[in-house]
Design a protein around this motif. Sequence first.
Motif, mmCIF file in Angstrom:
data_model
loop_
_atom_site.group_PDB
_atom_site.id
_atom_site.type_symbol
_atom_site.label_atom_id
_atom_site.label_comp_id
_atom_site.label_asym_id
_atom_site.label_seq_id
_atom_site.Cartn_x
_atom_site.Cartn_y
_atom_site.Cartn_z
ATOM 1 N N ALA A 1 -1.118 -9.101 -6.733
ATOM 2 C CA ALA A 1 0.374 -8.977 -6.652
ATOM 3 C C ALA A 1 1.260 -10.207 -5.378
ATOM 4 O O ALA A 1 0.612 -10.605 -4.525
ATOM 5 C CB ALA A 1 0.270 -7.499 -6.302
ATOM 6 N N LEU A 2 2.277 -10.929 -6.249
ATOM 7 C CA LEU A 2 3.235 -10.921 -5.175
ATOM 8 C C LEU A 2 4.677 -9.963 -4.789
ATOM 9 O O LEU A 2 5.322 -9.376 -5.540
ATOM 10 C CB LEU A 2 3.198 -12.140 -6.304
ATOM 11 C CG LEU A 2 4.168 -13.597 -5.559
ATOM 12 C CD1 LEU A 2 2.443 -14.288 -4.251
ATOM 13 C CD2 LEU A 2 4.101 -14.625 -7.061
ATOM 14 N N TYR A 3 5.392 -10.725 -3.459
ATOM 15 C CA TYR A 3 5.392 -9.928 -2.695
ATOM 16 C C TYR A 3 6.730 -10.659 -2.723
ATOM 17 O O TYR A 3 6.699 -11.626 -2.227
ATOM 18 C CB TYR A 3 5.530 -8.568 -1.773
ATOM 19 C CG TYR A 3 4.537 -7.662 -2.819
ATOM 20 C CD1 TYR A 3 4.983 -6.341 -2.942
ATOM 21 C CD2 TYR A 3 3.088 -7.956 -2.446
ATOM 22 C CE1 TYR A 3 4.191 -5.635 -3.098
ATOM 23 C CE2 TYR A 3 2.319 -6.976 -2.583
ATOM 24 C CZ TYR A 3 2.816 -5.862 -3.877
ATOM 25 O OH TYR A 3 2.234 -5.100 -3.977
ATOM 26 N N GLY A 4 7.988 -10.546 -2.599
ATOM 27 C CA GLY A 4 9.299 -11.230 -1.687
ATOM 28 C C GLY A 4 9.579 -10.381 -0.865
ATOM 29 O O GLY A 4 10.209 -9.553 -0.785
ATOM 30 N N VAL B 1 10.941 -8.787 -10.385
ATOM 31 C CA VAL B 1 11.955 -8.073 -10.386
ATOM 32 C C VAL B 1 12.056 -7.745 -8.522
ATOM 33 O O VAL B 1 12.624 -7.204 -8.442
ATOM 34 C CB VAL B 1 10.670 -6.681 -9.850
ATOM 35 C CG1 VAL B 1 10.359 -6.201 -11.572
ATOM 36 C CG2 VAL B 1 9.325 -6.949 -9.492
ATOM 37 N N GLY B 2 12.044 -9.129 -8.389
ATOM 38 C CA GLY B 2 12.820 -9.505 -6.714
ATOM 39 C C GLY B 2 12.365 -9.255 -5.832
ATOM 40 O O GLY B 2 10.808 -9.044 -6.336
ATOM 41 N N CYS B 3 13.046 -9.006 -4.422
ATOM 42 C CA CYS B 3 12.234 -9.500 -3.735
ATOM 43 C C CYS B 3 12.272 -7.707 -3.159
ATOM 44 O O CYS B 3 12.903 -7.036 -3.636
ATOM 45 C CB CYS B 3 13.465 -9.598 -2.444
ATOM 46 S SG CYS B 3 13.525 -11.180 -2.206
ATOM 47 N N MET C 1 17.526 -12.723 -5.770
ATOM 48 C CA MET C 1 16.711 -13.555 -4.393
ATOM 49 C C MET C 1 14.766 -13.653 -4.919
ATOM 50 O O MET C 1 14.628 -11.702 -5.184
ATOM 51 C CB MET C 1 16.950 -12.712 -3.380
ATOM 52 C CG MET C 1 18.279 -13.986 -3.214
ATOM 53 S SD MET C 1 18.891 -12.776 -1.460
ATOM 54 C CE MET C 1 17.182 -13.021 -0.196
ATOM 55 N N GLY C 2 14.675 -13.897 -5.054
ATOM 56 C CA GLY C 2 12.471 -14.036 -5.093
ATOM 57 C C GLY C 2 12.467 -14.272 -6.696
ATOM 58 O O GLY C 2 11.553 -13.637 -7.172
ATOM 59 N N THR C 3 13.275 -13.876 -7.969
ATOM 60 C CA THR C 3 13.443 -13.930 -9.376
ATOM 61 C C THR C 3 12.479 -15.452 -9.018
ATOM 62 O O THR C 3 12.171 -15.410 -11.059
ATOM 63 C CB THR C 3 14.384 -13.642 -10.256
ATOM 64 O OG1 THR C 3 15.588 -14.558 -9.787
ATOM 65 C CG2 THR C 3 14.792 -11.656 -9.628
ATOM 66 N N ASP C 4 12.938 -16.046 -8.642
ATOM 67 C CA ASP C 4 11.725 -17.439 -9.402
ATOM 68 C C ASP C 4 10.240 -17.347 -9.215
ATOM 69 O O ASP C 4 9.610 -18.275 -10.711
ATOM 70 C CB ASP C 4 12.250 -18.650 -8.198
ATOM 71 C CG ASP C 4 13.312 -19.225 -8.671
ATOM 72 O OD1 ASP C 4 14.111 -18.675 -9.306
ATOM 73 O OD2 ASP C 4 14.150 -19.687 -7.578
#
Length: 348
Positions: free
Chosen positions: A27-30, A87-89, A80-83
Amino acid sequence: MKKTIALCALLFLIGTSAAWAGEKKFALYGVGFYNLENLFDTCHDYGKNDYDFLPDGSYRWNGLKYSHKLQNLARVLSEMGTDKIPVGCAVIGVSEVENAKCLEDLCNQEPLKARNFQFVHIEGPDRRGVDCGLLYNPRFFLVRDVKLVPFVQERVQDSSYYTRGFLTVSGTLADEHVTIIVNHLPSRFSGPFYRELGGRQIRAVKDSLLKDDPNVKIFVMGDMNDDPQDPSMAVALGAKRKAADVKPDGLWNPWWDTLVNGNGTLCYDGKWNLFDQIILSYSLLDPQKKKDYSTLKYFAHQVFRRDYLIQKEGKYKGNSLRTHAGGVWLDGYSDHFPTVVYIIKEVK
């Protein structure tokens, strides 16, 4: 290996049901930060010097401009983070916000409202009336404790000087204890002493958090009004340039080399600075390169840019597109670009 991790992380987050024999899932989180550049409402707050941001003030700040500002900022915050994460940050620290009403209005903008974004804010003593806040997606981050640690003056002659404190938010992310310290250190016009003082005080907050829980994952973020190599960051706060140099009670500043490579968050007199930093505690690092992601670890970072955030013409071509410049309303976003750090964890 890194490409495999990135692919698996992305596939996990978009909800795929695919599985591979022997492959792990992640899982990746921003975690982001954004200086909102004077997010003021149109009403006077008693005791605050917000007169420029009133309908009859120097900026002629009215309902139309305020609503456009909210819409513009919400667009950036939602992207932000959607790169890397659709679902973004999960959390975004912010600065230069007047009050809780502004953050409430911001979270009610459709791109953020659709994700049920919430906010944390404590009214501070800054005489201009700007505070720090924290936006978060409750799907990922659970707030446990909030406090505003005051900025304490050490010079007797400045005892009446009040500025922004250190918004400290503890919570749970990916079933782990995470604490975020959101800052906006004094401006460059006030001289380096105050920012170095702020750096030492943030360090004391960090040390107190580690004493309480040596395993806490700490993010120190904010508009530092200094670059990573400046004494307030490199010496007073003690944030290291190289992760390998960080001790168990120390901090790593990943933005040092970002700036060296010519990538900043704001431009002044043709020179790029990187004031908007997200600094990480040792517990978020993998200094021995063991690739053990059983707990949250740093994965990547970026200065978040979109074409619409950039001035296209004139004297400030190539800079961030501001709300106002030269007394003209540009209907822009901020004088700073946002920053994002990505953290990763294996999903059992």
